[in-house]
Design an enzyme around this catalytic site. Structure first.
Site, short mmCIF file in Angstrom:
data_model
loop_
_atom_site.label_atom_id
_atom_site.label_comp_id
_atom_site.label_asym_id
_atom_site.label_seq_id
_atom_site.Cartn_x
_atom_site.Cartn_y
_atom_site.Cartn_z
N SER A 305 18.47 79.40 -18.16
CA SER A 305 19.52 78.90 -17.29
C SER A 305 20.66 79.92 -17.20
O SER A 305 20.42 81.07 -16.84
CB SER A 305 20.00 77.55 -17.82
OG SER A 305 20.79 76.89 -16.88
N ASP A 361 11.84 72.93 -10.47
CA ASP A 361 13.19 73.15 -10.99
C ASP A 361 14.11 73.66 -9.88
O ASP A 361 13.80 74.66 -9.21
CB ASP A 361 13.13 74.17 -12.14
CG ASP A 361 14.44 74.26 -12.91
OD1 ASP A 361 15.41 73.57 -12.54
OD2 ASP A 361 14.48 75.02 -13.90
N HIS A 416 13.96 71.05 -16.06
CA HIS A 416 14.71 72.26 -16.38
C HIS A 416 14.74 72.56 -17.88
O HIS A 416 15.11 73.65 -18.30
CB HIS A 416 16.13 72.15 -15.85
CG HIS A 416 16.93 73.41 -15.99
ND1 HIS A 416 16.62 74.59 -15.33
CD2 HIS A 416 18.03 73.70 -16.74
CE1 HIS A 416 17.49 75.53 -15.66
NE2 HIS A 416 18.35 75.02 -16.51
#
Length: 498
Positions: A305, A361, A416
Site C-alpha cells: 500500500s 483491489d 487489499h
C-alpha cells in the site's frame, strides 16, 4: 494530502515460530498474539454526500457470498483446526538459489520465470512480503497506550517475536516518519498526554542477510521494509493527486508520498532527520561495510500500500546515489506514485520493480483512476502526458476468485489485505491456472484481521488480537495497561549493530 490510512484490519502474521512438527491447530490455540486496531469497525460519520468516494466506501459493507459448493479443496474439511494435523508443513524448503540470484532479483525483468511462476521466485516474493507484513504485526495501534504509533519490540527481538528469525536476516535500523501534510488517521497518536511522540510514527526498518542466508541467495542482501497505512476507505477520499517535481528534468511524484518520505523537524525527537535520510544513511553504511570485505551487495525494498509508494521513492534515491548497486522493489497493492518521466528514470537507472496487485483491489488504481498510463494509446490526440500518473515496472496480477478458500464479493479491506496477497501468491502458478494444490502457507492467516475465508473453514474473523486487549491483572487484582519491557521502549538512538 490524500493518503492512505489503513486500519490494521488487514495485515497481521503469526508471531509464533512456524515448525514442521507443530500442527496449525496448536499454533492457533497457543500462540501469543498482537493487537488489532479496535477502531477498525468504525464507520464514517461525515454524512450523506453524493460523491464517488463516499459511494465506493459504502460498498465496503456489501454482504460476501460463498462460492458454489463445488470443486472444494482439502482445506474445506469440517474443521481446519482439526484436520490441520494432516496437512503438509507450512514451511517451504530453502533451495540454493545463488546461481540464479540476478534473475530472481529482476535483472531480466523476471522474463520466463513469472509465467509460469518459478517456485524459487514465489518463495522469495513471500519472504519479502512477510518482511513487509512485520511492519503491521509489530505496530502499536492501541490509542490507549502511550506508545501508540511505535514498534512493540526493539530491533533485536522483532524477528524472533514475529517468527521470522529463520529467514536469516538481522534488523539493524528502525525508520521513523512524519509529514507536514494533513493525513487523517495516518499518524497514529495516543490519547494520553505523556505519549512517546506527538509527531512521528514507526514506518519500517532496515535488515541485512546473515552469512548462511547470504551464501544461499548468492550475495549480501539489504532489505528495507516500509509500512502502509490503515483504513482502506480513506484512499478514496484522501488522495490529493497532486504531482510535484523531484530531482531533475520532468520527473514528478505525488506530493503526499514525498512529504512522508522527506519531512523532518528539529523540534521532534524522532524526525530531526527525515525517513529518507535515516534509511539512506543506514543503507550506505551497510553497502560500504560489505563491499570493503569484497562481497557482492544488493538492495531489495518492499512495502504494501503506502509502503509500496515509499519503496519506489527509496529505490529512486538509492539508485541515484549508490553506484552499481542492484536495486529491486517488490510491492504489494501499491498505488501509482509518479508520472511517465519518473517511471522512465527508474528504468534508466536500472531499478527493477515487480508490482504484485490483486484484480479486485482498488488501491493500485489510485491516484489517477481516469488520467493514467492508459491514455498512452490516445497520445496523438492528447499530446504529451507529462503530468499523468503511471505505474512502474512489471505487474504480477492475482485474482481472489482463483482461491476456493476465499469468499466472493466486494470487500476492499479483505482484498487489499497483505495476508490475502501472500495467500494468493502462494497459490499462484501462472495466468489461467487454478489455485495450486501444493500451496503450503497456512490459510488461516488470511483471517487474522478480516473475514475473507469461507465459513466452512471455521476460522474466526479478525482472530489476531492481543491478550485481554493489552490489559494485565496487577498484584492488587486491578486490570491495568501492561507496561513494556524497558528494552522495547522506543529510543531514537537504539539500533542493532551490524
Amino acid at each position: 494530502m490524500a493518503e492512505i490510512a489503513f486500519k490494521s484490519i488487514h495485515h497481521h502474521p503469526l508471531i509464533t515460530v512456524h515448525s514442521d512438527k507443530i500442527a496449525p491447530r496448536r499454533i492457533w490455540a497457543c500462540q501469543t498474539i498482537t493487537a488489532v486496531d479496535p477502531r477498525q469497525e468504525k464507520k464514517s460519520n461525515s454524512g450523506l454526500h453524493l460523491n464517488l468516494p463516499q459511494s465506493l466506501t459504502n460498498l465496503l459493507h456489501l454482504h460476501l457470498n460463498n462460492p458454489p459448493h463445488t470443486d472444494r479443496h482439502q482445506y474445506t474439511d469440517r474443521n481446519l483446526l482439526i484436520t490441520g494435523e494432516k496437512m503438509t508443513p507450512t514451511i517451504s524448503p530453502k533451495e540454493e538459489i545463488a546461481a540464479k540470484w540476478r534473475e530472481i532479483h529482476g535483472s531480466t525483468d523476471w522474463e520466463n520465470i513469472l509465467d509460469p511462476l518459478h517456485p524459487w521466485l514465489r518463495r522469495e516474493i513471500v519472504k519479502y512480503g512477510e518482511f513487509a507484513q512485520a511492519t503491521y504485526d509489530a505496530f502499536d495501534f492501541d490509542s490507549f497506550s502511550k506508545y501508540c504509533g511505535s514498534c512493540r519490540y526493539n530491533t533485536h527481538r522483532l524477528f524472533e517475536k514475529l517468527g521470522l528469525h529463520k529467514n536469516g536476516y538481522k534488523v539493524t535500523k528502525y525508520i521513523y516518519a512524519m509529514t507536514h501534510v494533513e493525513l487523517p488517521r495516518w499518524l497514529e497518536r495516543s490519547f494520553l498526554p505523556d505519549t512517546w511522540s506527538k509527531d512521528s510514527n514507526w514506518m519500517g526498518y532496515v535488515a541485512v542477510s546473515d552469512d548462511e542466508e547470504s551464501r544461499r541467495i548468492g550475495r549480501r542482501d539489504i532489505v528495507v521494509a516500509w509500512r502502509g497505512t490503515v483504513a482502506p476507505s480513506e484512499w478514496l477520499e484522501d488522495i490529493q493527486g497532486k504531482l510535484e517535481p523531484i530531482g531533475e528534468g520532468d520527473v514528478e511524484v505525488e506530493h503526499g508520498f514525498r512529504s512522508i518520505y522527506t519531512s523532518k523537524s528539529e523540534t521532534t525527537r524522532y524526525n530531526k532527520s527525515s525517513a529518507s535520510e535515516q534509511v539512506m544513511k543506514e543503507v550506505r553504511k551497510i553497502v560500504s561495510l560489505y563491499r570493503q570485505r569484497g562481497e557482492e551487495v544488493s538492495l531489495t525494498i518492499t512495502g504494501h500500500s503506502l509502503g509500496g509508494a515509499l519503496a519506489l521513492l527509496n529505490a529512486y534515491e538509492a539508485a541515484a546515489s549508490i553506484p552499481d548497486l542492484p536495486v529491486s522493489v517488490l510491492s504489494f497493492g501499491g498505488p501509482r506514485v509518479g508520472n511517465v518521466a519518473f517511471s522512465d528514470e527508474l528504468h534508466r537507472m536500472g531499478v527493477k520493480t515487480l508490482r504484485v496487485v490483486a484484480k479486485q483491489d482498488l488501491v493500485p488504481k489510485m491516484p489517477g483512476i481516469i488520467l493514467n498510463e492508459g491514455l498512452e494509446k490516445f497520445k496523438q490526440i492528447t499530446g504529451a502526458l507529462d503530468h499523468v500518473y503511471t505505474h512502474v515496472g512489471v505487474e504480477l496480477k492475482l485474482d481472489t476468485w482463483t482461491s476456493h478458500y476465499l469468499k466472493r464479493g466486494f470487500n476492499l479491506p479483505g482484498v487489499h489485505s497483505l495476508e490475502t496477497y501472500l495467500h494468493l501468491v502462494d497459490g499462484y502458478s501462472g495466468k489461467g491456472s487454478s489455485f495450486r494444490s501444493g500451496a503450503r502457507r497456512d490459510v488461516a492467516l488470511v483471517n487474522k484481521a478480516c473475514g475473507m475465508l469461507i465459513d466452512e473453514l471455521r476460522i474466526p474473523e479478525c482472530w489476531y488480537q492481543h491478550a485481554n486487549k493489552g490489559l494485565v491483572c496487577n498484584a492488587y487484582g486491578r486490570w491495568v495497561q501492561a507496561q513494556r519491557d524497558i528494552e522495547d521502549i522506543p529510543s531514537p538512538c537504539r539500533d542493532a549493530p551490524i
